[in-house]
Scaffold this active site. Structure first.
Site, PDB file in Angstrom:
ATOM      1  N   HIS A  88     -17.810  -5.798 -44.263  1.00  0.00           N
ATOM      2  CA  HIS A  88     -18.891  -4.829 -44.031  1.00  0.00           C
ATOM      3  C   HIS A  88     -18.332  -3.444 -43.790  1.00  0.00           C
ATOM      4  O   HIS A  88     -17.268  -3.285 -43.182  1.00  0.00           O
ATOM      5  CB  HIS A  88     -19.818  -5.267 -42.905  1.00  0.00           C
ATOM      6  CG  HIS A  88     -19.215  -5.246 -41.526  1.00  0.00           C
ATOM      7  ND1 HIS A  88     -19.307  -4.160 -40.694  1.00  0.00           N
ATOM      8  CD2 HIS A  88     -18.550  -6.195 -40.826  1.00  0.00           C
ATOM      9  CE1 HIS A  88     -18.720  -4.438 -39.536  1.00  0.00           C
ATOM     10  NE2 HIS A  88     -18.249  -5.660 -39.587  1.00  0.00           N
ATOM     11  N   ASP A  90     -20.478  -0.881 -42.571  1.00  0.00           N
ATOM     12  CA  ASP A  90     -21.219  -0.201 -41.503  1.00  0.00           C
ATOM     13  C   ASP A  90     -20.465  -0.372 -40.188  1.00  0.00           C
ATOM     14  O   ASP A  90     -19.676  -1.311 -40.016  1.00  0.00           O
ATOM     15  CB  ASP A  90     -22.647  -0.741 -41.386  1.00  0.00           C
ATOM     16  CG  ASP A  90     -22.700  -2.221 -41.054  1.00  0.00           C
ATOM     17  OD1 ASP A  90     -21.996  -3.017 -41.726  1.00  0.00           O
ATOM     18  OD2 ASP A  90     -23.448  -2.609 -40.130  1.00  0.00           O
ATOM     19  N   ASP A 121     -12.968  -2.884 -37.125  1.00  0.00           N
ATOM     20  CA  ASP A 121     -14.269  -3.534 -37.374  1.00  0.00           C
ATOM     21  C   ASP A 121     -15.117  -2.655 -38.285  1.00  0.00           C
ATOM     22  O   ASP A 121     -15.873  -1.831 -37.804  1.00  0.00           O
ATOM     23  CB  ASP A 121     -14.972  -3.784 -36.044  1.00  0.00           C
ATOM     24  CG  ASP A 121     -16.289  -4.522 -36.178  1.00  0.00           C
ATOM     25  OD1 ASP A 121     -16.507  -5.188 -37.210  1.00  0.00           O
ATOM     26  OD2 ASP A 121     -17.109  -4.424 -35.247  1.00  0.00           O
ATOM     27  N   GLU A 155     -24.278  -5.286 -41.185  1.00  0.00           N
ATOM     28  CA  GLU A 155     -23.712  -6.353 -40.363  1.00  0.00           C
ATOM     29  C   GLU A 155     -23.929  -6.110 -38.883  1.00  0.00           C
ATOM     30  O   GLU A 155     -24.123  -7.046 -38.106  1.00  0.00           O
ATOM     31  CB  GLU A 155     -22.209  -6.493 -40.657  1.00  0.00           C
ATOM     32  CG  GLU A 155     -21.585  -7.782 -40.160  1.00  0.00           C
ATOM     33  CD  GLU A 155     -21.077  -7.706 -38.721  1.00  0.00           C
ATOM     34  OE1 GLU A 155     -20.724  -8.755 -38.159  1.00  0.00           O
ATOM     35  OE2 GLU A 155     -21.019  -6.583 -38.159  1.00  0.00           O
ATOM     36  N   GLU A 156     -23.893  -4.838 -38.468  1.00  0.00           N
ATOM     37  CA  GLU A 156     -24.029  -4.523 -37.046  1.00  0.00           C
ATOM     38  C   GLU A 156     -25.480  -4.573 -36.578  1.00  0.00           C
ATOM     39  O   GLU A 156     -25.759  -4.349 -35.401  1.00  0.00           O
ATOM     40  CB  GLU A 156     -23.447  -3.140 -36.752  1.00  0.00           C
ATOM     41  CG  GLU A 156     -21.963  -2.992 -37.069  1.00  0.00           C
ATOM     42  CD  GLU A 156     -21.059  -3.832 -36.177  1.00  0.00           C
ATOM     43  OE1 GLU A 156     -21.575  -4.546 -35.294  1.00  0.00           O
ATOM     44  OE2 GLU A 156     -19.836  -3.792 -36.383  1.00  0.00           O
ATOM     45  N   ASP A 179     -12.924 -10.512 -40.152  1.00  0.00           N
ATOM     46  CA  ASP A 179     -13.699  -9.753 -39.157  1.00  0.00           C
ATOM     47  C   ASP A 179     -13.716 -10.449 -37.806  1.00  0.00           C
ATOM     48  O   ASP A 179     -14.732 -10.458 -37.120  1.00  0.00           O
ATOM     49  CB  ASP A 179     -15.123  -9.550 -39.680  1.00  0.00           C
ATOM     50  CG  ASP A 179     -15.910  -8.515 -38.879  1.00  0.00           C
ATOM     51  OD1 ASP A 179     -15.271  -7.698 -38.185  1.00  0.00           O
ATOM     52  OD2 ASP A 179     -17.151  -8.537 -38.935  1.00  0.00           O
ATOM     53  N   HIS A 416     -15.994  -1.758 -31.208  1.00  0.00           N
ATOM     54  CA  HIS A 416     -17.199  -1.320 -30.492  1.00  0.00           C
ATOM     55  C   HIS A 416     -16.877  -0.483 -29.258  1.00  0.00           C
ATOM     56  O   HIS A 416     -17.774  -0.187 -28.476  1.00  0.00           O
ATOM     57  CB  HIS A 416     -18.069  -2.522 -30.074  1.00  0.00           C
ATOM     58  CG  HIS A 416     -18.708  -3.236 -31.215  1.00  0.00           C
ATOM     59  ND1 HIS A 416     -19.901  -3.918 -31.100  1.00  0.00           N
ATOM     60  CD2 HIS A 416     -18.336  -3.380 -32.503  1.00  0.00           C
ATOM     61  CE1 HIS A 416     -20.223  -4.447 -32.266  1.00  0.00           C
ATOM     62  NE2 HIS A 416     -19.271  -4.134 -33.134  1.00  0.00           N
TER      63      HIS A 416
END
Length: 442
Positions: A88, A90, A121, A155-156, A179, A416
């Site tokens: 991903h 995003d 990520d 994805e997030e 991931d 994150h």
């Protein structure tokens, strides 16, 4: 001869690593955070998708972009079987820029690490796997099956990108998602995100958090002076800004809430302890202190985890979001009922925002054993065993798919968080592991 080949592979990664960092720099510069004002998920996400497809073209892949912009993919090789690599592009919000030591959307090399939102990520791992396969093919290897890198864009949030892909496209026969963690993840707990709402009482509003799936690093409310005494007593960090009290915690991924410090809970608990909390604030405080969900546990996956990610006001309602990772032997219905029963005492409604069923691939499967062999052949680590996690990866979306890297045992997860980064030494090793895995499986 085998030892010479391994040394040559390491040397090739080293000598050409600038190619990888150049590609990563191009992807990191796109602040690909969800923005639903531009369909489907924002101009920056769309630009990042275009960028990764352009990089794929330069690496010799054949590319395709969904006309509606939900996903893209890059293919290489021939054969009946399709091996999928689910990625991903995003990312979550960068949060407070003041907490970053480097610009979040600029790739910066510093003290043996690469910094930037998405480095771990999932832009960094995506390119590690894709570039690794290119290096393998440059060695002269030929693929016995097709390989497809599937680039998700949501994805997030709600995985609407993969929903669209599965409606329109060929499903891989097996695959990985780069991931999560090494050596391999074969079990993922069920994931449930809930929205709880209650009437605002006497103007008491608590606000905080940046994402549903991250521990809240900040929370604030109108200054209720007695709460400061409770915060001082518990040694919580806070400041008074005009007429507001702002409490500080530490961000972390919602799948590992114990690695963070939840500012929404800190503030709610302080207000509750001095008798100044609203029903919704008492709910948050009691959720963390009375532990009404603690009985959800099984031998395969361990104990349930939960995280209050965001708190905000909407339509005269106090909104609280709750992210839950539950054991594989329970259903989402079990968890919804338990939360609803508990929330009833606080006059709060409960609705489902998103959910994902658990994943379990047996350790003795061919896929798990082959990937484990690839990891061990490069690292010589024979002690680390297949993992069980609370994180939700794309592996749940496609049958016979598991999460494979990039985080090594003992490494600190920075996804994150402010100052997200990857170790240069470790990502080079991850690239070699992916090369070995493609060699063994494709």
């Amino acid at each position: 001869m085998k030892g010479i080949a391994i040394m040559s592979r390491k040397s090739e990664i080293e000598s050409r690593f600038i190619e990888y960092t150049d590609f990563l720099n191009r992807l990191i510069k796109h602040p690909s955070v969800l923005d639903e004002s531009f369909k489907p998920f924002g101009k920056d996400i769309d630009a990042a998708l275009d960028e990764v497809l352009e990089i794929s073209n330069e690496l010799g892949y054949t590319t395709y972009k969904d006309p509606e912009g939900y996903y893209g993919y890059a293919d290489i090789g021939t054969g009946e079987d399709l091996f999928g690599v689910l990625c991903h592009i995003d990312v979550v919000s960068e949060g407070d820029h003041k907490e970053w030591e480097t610009p979040p959307f600029v790739l910066v090399e510093k003290e043996g690490r690469l910094y930037g939102r998405g480095t771990s990520d999932d832009k960094g791992p995506t390119l590690a796997a894709m570039w690794g396969l290119r290096l393998l093919l440059d060695e002269g290897f030929e693929l016995s099956s097709r390989v497809r890198f599937i680039f998700g864009t949501d994805e997030e949030s709600l995985w609407r990108c993969l929903d669209a892909y599965k409606l329109k496209e060929e499903i891989p026969t097996q695959g990985i998602t780069p991931d999560a963690d090494f050596p391999i993840v074969h079990l993922e707990r069920g994931t449930l995100q809930l929205i709880l709402k209650g009437d605002i009482e006497d103007g008491k509003i608590i606000e905080g958090g940046d994402s549903l799936n991250a521990v809240a690093a900040k929370a604030s409310t109108k200054n209720r002076e007695k709460a400061m005494h409770a915060l001082d007593k518990n040694d919580r960090s806070y400041e008074i800004v005009e007429d507001n009290i702002q409490v500080f915690g530490k961000s972390a991924h919602a799948s590992t809430p114990d690695e963070g410090a939840n500012a929404i809970f800190y503030l709610a608990h302080a207000l509750d302890s001095v008798g100044m909390a609203s029903p919704q604030e008492r709910f948050v405080s009691d959720l963390y202190t009375k532990l009404p969900l603690d009985h959800f546990e099984d031998e395969a996956s361990g104990k349930i985890t939960f995280n209050v990610g965001k708190a905000y006001a909407e339509d005269n309602k106090q909104v609280i979001t709750l992210d839950i990772r539950y054991p594989v032997s329970f259903t989402k219905g079990d968890i919804i009922k338990a939360v609803s029963d508990f929330a009833q005492a606080y006059d709060m409604s409960v609705s489902v925002y998103s959910s994902l069923d658990s994943l379990y691939v047996p350790q003795d499967s061919h896929l798990v054993q082959t990937l484990l062999k690839s990891y061990r052949s490069v690292t010589k680590d024979i002690l680390s065993q297949p993992l069980k996690i609370g994180g939700a990866t794309y592996a749940r979306a496609i049958p016979n798919t598991v999460a494979f890297g990039p985080l090594f045992p003992g490494e600190t997860m920075t996804a994150h968080q402010a100052n997200e980064s990857i170790s240069i030494k470790k990502i080079k090793q991850a690239i070699e592991i992916y090369m070995n895995a493609f060699e063994n499986l494709c």
